[in-house]
Design an enzyme around this catalytic site. Sequence first.
Site, PDB file in Angstrom:
ATOM      1  NE  ARG A   1     -71.929  30.082 -17.049  1.00  0.00           N
ATOM      2  CZ  ARG A   1     -71.087  30.590 -16.147  1.00  0.00           C
ATOM      3  NH1 ARG A   1     -69.929  30.027 -15.939  1.00  0.00           N
ATOM      4  NH2 ARG A   1     -71.424  31.652 -15.444  1.00  0.00           N
ATOM      5  CB  CYS A  25     -48.290  35.865  -3.098  1.00  0.00           C
ATOM      6  SG  CYS A  25     -46.700  35.755  -3.895  1.00  0.00           S
TER       7      CYS A  25
HETATM    8  N1  LLP Z   1     -77.062  39.075 -20.162  1.00  0.00           N
HETATM    9  C1  LLP Z   1     -76.739  39.800 -19.090  1.00  0.00           C
HETATM   10  C2  LLP Z   1     -77.460  41.040 -18.833  1.00  0.00           C
HETATM   11  C3  LLP Z   1     -75.725  39.364 -18.218  1.00  0.00           C
HETATM   12  O1  LLP Z   1     -75.416  40.081 -17.144  1.00  0.00           O
HETATM   13  C4  LLP Z   1     -75.048  38.145 -18.489  1.00  0.00           C
HETATM   14  C5  LLP Z   1     -73.996  37.658 -17.591  1.00  0.00           C
HETATM   15  C6  LLP Z   1     -75.410  37.424 -19.650  1.00  0.00           C
HETATM   16  C7  LLP Z   1     -76.442  37.922 -20.449  1.00  0.00           C
HETATM   17  C8  LLP Z   1     -74.752  36.139 -20.049  1.00  0.00           C
HETATM   18  O2  LLP Z   1     -74.957  35.129 -19.122  1.00  0.00           O
HETATM   19  P1  LLP Z   1     -74.479  33.635 -19.449  1.00  0.00           P
HETATM   20  O3  LLP Z   1     -75.338  33.106 -20.569  1.00  0.00           O
HETATM   21  O4  LLP Z   1     -73.058  33.688 -19.862  1.00  0.00           O
HETATM   22  O5  LLP Z   1     -74.674  32.918 -18.180  1.00  0.00           O
HETATM   23  N2  LLP Z   1     -68.084  35.729 -14.333  1.00  0.00           N
HETATM   24  C9  LLP Z   1     -69.123  34.797 -13.978  1.00  0.00           C
HETATM   25  C10 LLP Z   1     -70.361  34.988 -14.823  1.00  0.00           C
HETATM   26  C11 LLP Z   1     -70.918  36.373 -14.755  1.00  0.00           C
HETATM   27  C12 LLP Z   1     -72.145  36.575 -15.624  1.00  0.00           C
HETATM   28  C13 LLP Z   1     -72.520  38.004 -15.689  1.00  0.00           C
HETATM   29  N3  LLP Z   1     -73.626  38.290 -16.543  1.00  0.00           N
HETATM   30  C14 LLP Z   1     -68.604  33.366 -14.091  1.00  0.00           C
HETATM   31  O6  LLP Z   1     -67.450  33.169 -14.463  1.00  0.00           O
HETATM   32  O7  LLP Z   1     -69.326  32.440 -13.765  1.00  0.00           O
END
Ligand code: LLP
Length: 414
Positions: A293, A359
Amino acid sequence: MEKKNSSPLCYKKGKLHFDNIPLSTIAGKVKTPFYLYSEKTLVENFNYFLDSANSAQINRPLICFALKANPNLKLLKSLAKAGAGADIVSGGELKRALDAGVKASKIVFSGVGKTQEEIIKGIKAGIYSFNVESIEELELINIEAKKLKKRARVAFRLNPKVHAKTHKHISTGFKTHKFGILKSDILKAVKNKKLWTHTDLVGLSMHIGSQLTCLKATRKAVKELGTLAIEVNRPLDFLDVGGGLGVDYGPEEKKKFSTPFQYMDLISKQLKTSFYKKYAFENDTRIVFEPGRVIAARAGAFITKVVRTKKSEDCFFAIVDGGMNDFVRTSLYGAYHEIYTEKKGSGKKIKTDIVGPICETADCFGTGRSLPKLKSGDLISVADVGAYGFSMASHYNMRELPKEIIVKKSGSFS
Ligand code: LLP
């Protein structure tokens, strides 16, 4: 080092621009809805994250971009060129990372459900590490490596039993969550010789959740990871502290936001005391990160057009051509994203609900937003959607997937 990553969206002479190009110019050439990415912002964010690690004296940081946030091939190529590794969770992501030019020696494979086929692909590719999430998974990796007459590099993903303060759907570090392995089980497995005939323990990893703004749980989990590394009492190539650093999407997050430098500083200080000072082997264990992110969110906008407007007593709806199938975060997590109209407008603002054509009542990008009065044909931009935007899009309601347009560093778009 206190610089925050800035958005490619801004108003100039009352007109919304993206990377200095008028939005109307881009939208004149592409059918809405579409995702718009800034290669410049993406790479700047990556470099900023890496520079923050170096400034905080993190040892030989390896930044493995979490592909699940944004697996766009062209964007990944830019990240790979900038030196990024990849955090992957499927055979599809493994292929995508390799196609984008990410070296296998910079790929970590996380996930609780790696299949036999995916494990074989990972071993054949020679990835940096399988971050294993169960003992059964380790057994299978050992068997498959033996069949292939190879050795597989593995790291245990620790479940540090912490509660990360974030949306409950994306908190992953407590024992009731399916992720990682408890410390006591890891310590037992390290001593079980049968598990290590064709595998090498090269590191330890963790990931406690996503969109973390408060870092209390991160500090605790990093401490657990460092302590475990001492107790394991083996030379380790790396400690992987996962991803999860949040971004300030809206007013709520702005209040409690941590910058990449604050995050790195906390990790660096914590590891110094709980790990490096007590480590019996050569003090060169590198630190791996799996951010998604914080690298990609700001770099993307979702561009959609008002189809028509509608008034119901005191409610005013702008119905747009993009829906929750295109961008689901606001519907799925109740997430807040800034919404900008193409013309800044100086007149009276109207409380507007921006809704899609799907919907379901959840099909909504924002409610009660103070916006200039919208009409059919007006363009809208939903901001900060470069992470978990297109990667979570679907064909729901038999809709086409949105297009993805990239504004390159040179200023051209395609
Ligand atoms: N590493 C692992 C093992 C993960 O499961 C994830 C995210 C990351 C790294 C990366 O995390 P970040 O730095 O992006 O926070 N769909 C959700 C977010 C799901 C994250 C899943 N795992 C949303 O839109 O907020």
